[in-house]
Scaffold this motif. Sequence first.
Motif, mmCIF file in Angstrom:
data_model
loop_
_atom_site.group_PDB
_atom_site.id
_atom_site.type_symbol
_atom_site.label_atom_id
_atom_site.label_comp_id
_atom_site.label_asym_id
_atom_site.label_seq_id
_atom_site.Cartn_x
_atom_site.Cartn_y
_atom_site.Cartn_z
ATOM 1 N N ALA A 185 63.018 15.647 46.608
ATOM 2 C CA ALA A 185 62.205 14.732 45.794
ATOM 3 C C ALA A 185 62.480 14.957 44.310
ATOM 4 C CB ALA A 185 60.727 14.934 46.104
ATOM 5 N N MET A 186 62.690 16.210 43.924
ATOM 6 C CA MET A 186 63.042 16.494 42.528
ATOM 7 C C MET A 186 64.420 15.933 42.195
ATOM 8 S SD MET A 186 61.400 20.231 41.605
ATOM 9 C CE MET A 186 61.770 21.134 43.098
ATOM 10 N N TRP A 187 65.351 16.036 43.106
ATOM 11 C CA TRP A 187 66.680 15.445 42.909
ATOM 12 C C TRP A 187 66.558 13.937 42.648
ATOM 13 C CZ3 TRP A 187 72.038 16.448 45.006
ATOM 14 C CH2 TRP A 187 72.400 17.804 44.880
ATOM 15 N N ILE A 188 65.839 13.254 43.538
ATOM 16 C CA ILE A 188 65.716 11.799 43.420
ATOM 17 C C ILE A 188 65.023 11.429 42.110
ATOM 18 C CG2 ILE A 188 64.727 9.721 44.446
ATOM 19 C CD1 ILE A 188 64.979 11.084 47.174
ATOM 20 N N SER A 189 64.026 12.215 41.719
ATOM 21 C CA SER A 189 63.304 11.943 40.471
ATOM 22 C C SER A 189 64.230 12.052 39.267
ATOM 23 C CB SER A 189 62.128 12.910 40.323
ATOM 24 O OG SER A 189 61.187 12.709 41.355
ATOM 25 N N LEU A 190 65.111 13.039 39.268
ATOM 26 C CA LEU A 190 66.069 13.177 38.172
ATOM 27 C C LEU A 190 67.037 12.006 38.122
ATOM 28 C CD1 LEU A 190 66.841 17.010 38.460
ATOM 29 C CD2 LEU A 190 65.650 15.868 36.577
ATOM 30 N N LEU A 191 67.513 11.573 39.275
ATOM 31 C CA LEU A 191 68.434 10.437 39.327
ATOM 32 C C LEU A 191 67.744 9.153 38.870
ATOM 33 C CD1 LEU A 191 70.225 11.209 42.719
ATOM 34 C CD2 LEU A 191 71.197 11.412 40.424
ATOM 35 N N PHE A 192 66.517 8.963 39.291
ATOM 36 C CA PHE A 192 65.761 7.774 38.884
ATOM 37 C C PHE A 192 65.542 7.773 37.367
ATOM 38 C CE2 PHE A 192 61.844 5.556 37.865
ATOM 39 C CZ PHE A 192 62.001 4.360 38.541
ATOM 40 N N SER A 193 65.201 8.927 36.805
ATOM 41 C CA SER A 193 64.980 9.024 35.357
ATOM 42 C C SER A 193 66.226 8.599 34.586
ATOM 43 C CB SER A 193 64.596 10.452 34.975
ATOM 44 O OG SER A 193 63.397 10.844 35.604
ATOM 45 N N ALA A 194 67.378 9.084 35.033
ATOM 46 C CA ALA A 194 68.630 8.725 34.361
ATOM 47 C C ALA A 194 68.899 7.223 34.450
ATOM 48 C CB ALA A 194 69.789 9.508 34.981
ATOM 49 N N ALA A 195 68.512 6.618 35.579
ATOM 50 C CA ALA A 195 68.784 5.193 35.771
ATOM 51 C C ALA A 195 67.929 4.296 34.883
ATOM 52 C CB ALA A 195 68.565 4.825 37.243
ATOM 53 N N VAL A 196 66.682 4.713 34.589
ATOM 54 C CA VAL A 196 65.783 3.825 33.854
ATOM 55 C C VAL A 196 65.710 4.125 32.354
ATOM 56 C CG1 VAL A 196 64.363 3.447 35.899
ATOM 57 C CG2 VAL A 196 63.723 5.259 34.281
ATOM 58 N N ALA A 215 58.063 14.248 33.293
ATOM 59 C CA ALA A 215 56.859 13.659 33.888
ATOM 60 C C ALA A 215 57.013 13.468 35.393
ATOM 61 C CB ALA A 215 56.545 12.325 33.221
ATOM 62 N N LEU A 216 58.180 12.990 35.838
ATOM 63 C CA LEU A 216 58.390 12.783 37.274
ATOM 64 C C LEU A 216 58.528 14.111 38.010
ATOM 65 C CD1 LEU A 216 60.718 9.645 37.348
ATOM 66 C CD2 LEU A 216 58.296 9.803 37.936
ATOM 67 N N LEU A 217 59.139 15.109 37.377
ATOM 68 C CA LEU A 217 59.197 16.431 38.002
ATOM 69 C C LEU A 217 57.793 17.021 38.134
ATOM 70 C CD1 LEU A 217 62.352 17.964 36.262
ATOM 71 C CD2 LEU A 217 62.178 16.998 38.571
ATOM 72 N N VAL A 218 56.964 16.798 37.139
ATOM 73 C CA VAL A 218 55.571 17.240 37.213
ATOM 74 C C VAL A 218 54.866 16.574 38.391
ATOM 75 C CG1 VAL A 218 53.323 17.038 36.065
ATOM 76 C CG2 VAL A 218 55.289 17.894 34.803
ATOM 77 N N MET A 219 55.111 15.281 38.602
ATOM 78 C CA MET A 219 54.483 14.577 39.711
ATOM 79 C C MET A 219 54.900 15.158 41.060
ATOM 80 S SD MET A 219 52.273 12.345 38.897
ATOM 81 C CE MET A 219 52.159 11.581 40.508
ATOM 82 N N VAL A 220 56.168 15.524 41.190
ATOM 83 C CA VAL A 220 56.629 16.142 42.443
ATOM 84 C C VAL A 220 55.906 17.459 42.670
ATOM 85 C CG1 VAL A 220 58.597 17.147 43.659
ATOM 86 C CG2 VAL A 220 58.895 15.033 42.368
ATOM 87 N N LEU A 221 55.832 18.287 41.641
ATOM 88 C CA LEU A 221 55.186 19.590 41.779
ATOM 89 C C LEU A 221 53.691 19.438 42.044
ATOM 90 C CD1 LEU A 221 57.039 21.522 38.933
ATOM 91 C CD2 LEU A 221 57.293 21.878 41.400
ATOM 92 N N LYS A 222 53.047 18.457 41.421
ATOM 93 C CA LYS A 222 51.634 18.216 41.692
ATOM 94 C C LYS A 222 51.420 17.804 43.146
ATOM 95 C CE LYS A 222 49.841 16.941 37.119
ATOM 96 N NZ LYS A 222 49.221 15.854 36.328
ATOM 97 N N SER A 223 52.269 16.933 43.649
ATOM 98 C CA SER A 223 52.147 16.489 45.035
ATOM 99 C C SER A 223 52.390 17.646 46.006
ATOM 100 C CB SER A 223 53.141 15.354 45.314
ATOM 101 O OG SER A 223 52.848 14.227 44.537
ATOM 102 N N TYR A 224 53.366 18.458 45.696
ATOM 103 C CA TYR A 224 53.681 19.633 46.509
ATOM 104 C C TYR A 224 52.497 20.597 46.562
ATOM 105 C CZ TYR A 224 55.703 24.383 46.999
ATOM 106 O OH TYR A 224 55.963 25.682 47.327
ATOM 107 N N LEU A 225 51.926 20.894 45.405
ATOM 108 C CA LEU A 225 50.798 21.832 45.359
ATOM 109 C C LEU A 225 49.546 21.222 45.980
ATOM 110 C CD1 LEU A 225 51.418 23.243 41.774
ATOM 111 C CD2 LEU A 225 51.684 24.507 43.924
ATOM 112 N N ALA A 226 49.343 19.917 45.806
ATOM 113 C CA ALA A 226 48.185 19.269 46.424
ATOM 114 C C ALA A 226 48.293 19.297 47.941
ATOM 115 C CB ALA A 226 48.073 17.827 45.931
ATOM 116 N N ALA A 227 49.487 19.077 48.461
ATOM 117 C CA ALA A 227 49.688 19.108 49.907
ATOM 118 C C ALA A 227 49.409 20.495 50.479
ATOM 119 C CB ALA A 227 51.109 18.671 50.254
#
Length: 448
Positions: free
Chosen positions: A90-101, A139-151
Amino acid sequence: MSYFQHARAVMVLGLPLIGSHIAQFAISLTDAIMLGWYDVQALAAQVLGGMVFFVLFLMGSGFAWAVMPMVAEAEAAGNTTQVRRFTRMAMWISLLFSAAVMPLMIFSEHLLHVLGQPPHIAALAADYLVIAGWGIIPALLVMVLKSYLAALERTRVVLWVTLSAVAVNAVVNYALIFGHWGMPELGIRGAAIASVAVQLVSGLLLGLYAAWSTAEHQLFIRFWRPDWEAFGQVFRLGWPIGVTSLAEVGLFAAASTMMGWLGALPLAAHGIALQIASLTFMVHLGLSNVATVRAGRAVGRGDLVDLKRGGQVVVALSLVVAALTVVAFLTIPEWMMGLFLSPEEPDRVTVIALGVPLLAAAALFQLADAAQVMALGLLRGVKDTQVPMIIAAVSYWGIGMPVSYLLGFVLDWQGPGVWLGLAVGLACAGVFMTVRFWGFAVKRVAAA
């Protein structure tokens, strides 16, 4: 578990999540309040620039939110290897998405011109995005880590980190927007710098905590190694969530665009009213995250009774909050609007007068908005994301947006008409998604 036990578990997990969402929102709220006190034109530009950032951020967050049910189910089943695989990819995909937008934000001024925004507001918004846009990476990496810790039901740290971010944002904003403490007066660019600083601090703190407290998952060891199978699973679950989020936030973004056609003051009033409505939505979003985690864990245990009871409890709590919000929006709208504007602001009375009917319209969609976000959270918990995506697209864009345009411009109800269209779209989504979960998804889980 009894209903009381479910309610207690929801509150234990949910209060820190709700607090963290409110604290996260307080960052943009601080931007809006300080810029409103600095200059109404800057506030209007931040509404537009923030809209572009938020649309792209929420779309990318779909992959982070996919982590929540996947990790919750894997953790409940005792599969720690899957926890690491899903989170890392999920962190990989978030980094790729950030670069794209990123180019969309760096070259946003032309986009805003195409959308019919006033040239001086578009230029200010572009100044904001050229800086603030870089914050989407942390910001997107933070969202991944928040979701991971919430789970993993480790939500208190998420709350404390987010509260720290609010403090950092307020201090840097105060210094750079107004030029206090010997710093340059940068206005809207100061708010953008503060936003990037906040995302970097949040990412660093959460990354250090995750590496230390969940060492058994080895999240960052050999991070560069691809895991294409897990990558594909996260992508397949995450992209419909991202498109669903895009459909909803895009509806509000389109409303912001239409309000911009009416002028800077209606846009500023819209921005303030939207900030207030979004603040209350953070409570429902926190409960929706709880619904996702607890539904995912129930599925991992194969416990249909807990899935149903947990869903009923979070929906009931969300509806209570919505009812209280309706009362507030209808009784103290002037006071809430006035918090965002300096007493010396020459357009204060006009902006408040434009915003009061918008909050009345927002009161109409509170119950519908609560219903749709709770149903979405439960559907994500059982990994049902593609049909909800279609429901969202039809409800928001096939129904809500045409109604907004019809009421706002064809019938000339202007701002209130635009917001009533939002209410119609959210109501349709609430009904359809609720029927989807209770009428189909629960039965599918029972048959599995």
